[in-house]
Write an enzyme that holds these catalytic residues in place. Structure first.
Site, short mmCIF file in Angstrom:
data_model
loop_
_atom_site.label_atom_id
_atom_site.label_comp_id
_atom_site.label_asym_id
_atom_site.label_seq_id
_atom_site.Cartn_x
_atom_site.Cartn_y
_atom_site.Cartn_z
N LYS A 98 3.26 -9.02 5.64
CA LYS A 98 2.97 -8.83 7.06
C LYS A 98 2.89 -10.19 7.77
CE LYS A 98 0.79 -4.46 6.05
NZ LYS A 98 -0.42 -3.68 5.76
N ASP A 122 -2.73 -0.35 13.54
CA ASP A 122 -2.46 0.63 12.47
C ASP A 122 -2.75 2.05 12.98
OD1 ASP A 122 -1.35 -0.26 10.13
OD2 ASP A 122 -3.24 -0.73 9.13
N GLN A 133 -6.78 -4.16 5.87
CA GLN A 133 -5.94 -3.72 4.75
C GLN A 133 -6.72 -2.73 3.88
OE1 GLN A 133 -2.63 -4.59 4.29
NE2 GLN A 133 -2.64 -3.07 2.67
#
Ligand code: NAP
Length: 298
Positions: A53, A120, A97
């Site tokens: 990422k 996200d 994460q």
């Protein structure tokens, strides 16, 4: 018949070129889209994803900051770090994460992210907005799947789509996205899970079959209709002494068998994975534009 391979690497590369133009335009106005990634614990797979990422940000001329926390970090400390990122105007997107260490309440942490920075899209308010058909952000993997299909000339409108898996990361948001009463979506969606009786009776009538179960060989050729489009989301490590790493990545679908039945199929790796990262970049750029009060085109 041998299925057409849906090339997620090529499609994501085209999308990244378009996104680079957006970033260049923002930079011209003095705005550098910035993504903050919070990594708690040293899980090697998570660390690899975070590296990918960060690299993707750098390639587009975006900034990324990584917040590394030990596996035994207290929930209070993690929430405090998120508060700091929420109030930092230079940070446009925040991602935690997953999975988090077991002692941390995942829902409480995800709920602490400012929804307007929640790239996200796991904050309950963003989950709800997608469900009512008014998404602010769309989670990266479901969005990546829809964009991959669209860019590959596969229309989902009016189609029978069957999804294997009901996770909050893939199956559920993909269902909400596909069933939106909106041009380019408007599909009829069925979800299968471990409670589904006779899963093959559902998968066999899918025109588009999406598999996100997290288990190799969940779907075999006998479970797929002739001519179906198959999207394999799974990423599983299987032992492979012939590989220098000692393992190789496979999806959830018996690729060799199913490609003889399907009309099109995504490979693993090189299918959905690169699209997920491209959509994370897309969402971060969108967050940066929103923060500057710019109009957003979807
Ligand atoms: P997850 O949270 O473990 O959810 C798996 C889902 O599949 C669950 O709903 C489970 O049912 C269902 N399931 C498992 N085995 C099944 C079976 N034999 N028959 C029917 N349903 C079954 O996994 P996830 O986060 O959605 O991820 C799924 C896979 O996609 C993993 O391999 C993951 O690594 C991969 N993934 C890839 C990307 C990418 O960018 N390529 C992104 C995200 C995830 P229950 O609900 O009944 O337990």
């Amino acid at each position: 018949m041998s299925a057409k391979i849906i090339d997620g690497k090529a499609v994501s590369s085209r999308i990244r070129s378009r996104l680079k133009e957006d970033v260049d335009a923002l930079r011209g106005q003095g705005v550098i889209p910035r993504l903050a990634v919070v990594l708690a614990g040293g899980d090697p797979a998570s660390a690899t994803y975070v590296r990918m990422k960060n690299k993707a940000c750098a390639r587009l001329g975006m900034d990324s900051v990584q917040v590394d926390l030990p596996a035994d970090v207290g929930e209070g400390e993690l929430l405090a770090r998120l508060q700091g990122l929420n109030s930092d105007a230079a940070v446009h997107g925040i991602l935690v994460q997953l999975p988090l260490p077991r002692h941390i309440d995942q829902l409480r942490v995800l709920s602490a992210i400012d929804p307007s920075k929640d790239v996200d899209s796991f904050h309950p308010s963003n989950v709800g907005r997608l469900l009512i058909g008014d998404p602010l952000f769309v989670p990266c993997t479901p969005l990546g799947i829809c964009v991959l299909l669209r860019e590959s000339g596969i229309d989902v409108e009016g189609k029978d789509v069957v999804i294997v898996g009901r996770s909050t990361i893939v199956g559920r948001p993909l269902m909400a996205l596909l069933m939106q009463k909106k041009k380019g979506y408007n599909a009829t969606v069925t979800i299968c899970h471990t409670g589904t009786a006779d899963m093959a009776s559902h998968t066999r009538r899918a025109e588009i079959l999406v598999v996100a179960a997290g288990r190799p060989m969940t779907v075999t050729a006998d479970m797929v209709a002739e001519g179906a489009v198959v999207v394999d989301v799974g990423v599983n490590r299987v032992d492979d002494p012939a590989s220098s790493k000692g393992y190789r990545l496979v999806g959830d679908v018996d690729f060799e068998g199913v490609r003889e039945v399907a009309s099109a199929i995504t490979p693993v790796p090189g299918g959905v994975g690169p699209m997920t990262i491209a959509m994370l970049m897309n969402n971060t750029i969108k967050a940066a534009k929103m923060a500057c009060g710019m109009t957003i085109e979807d």
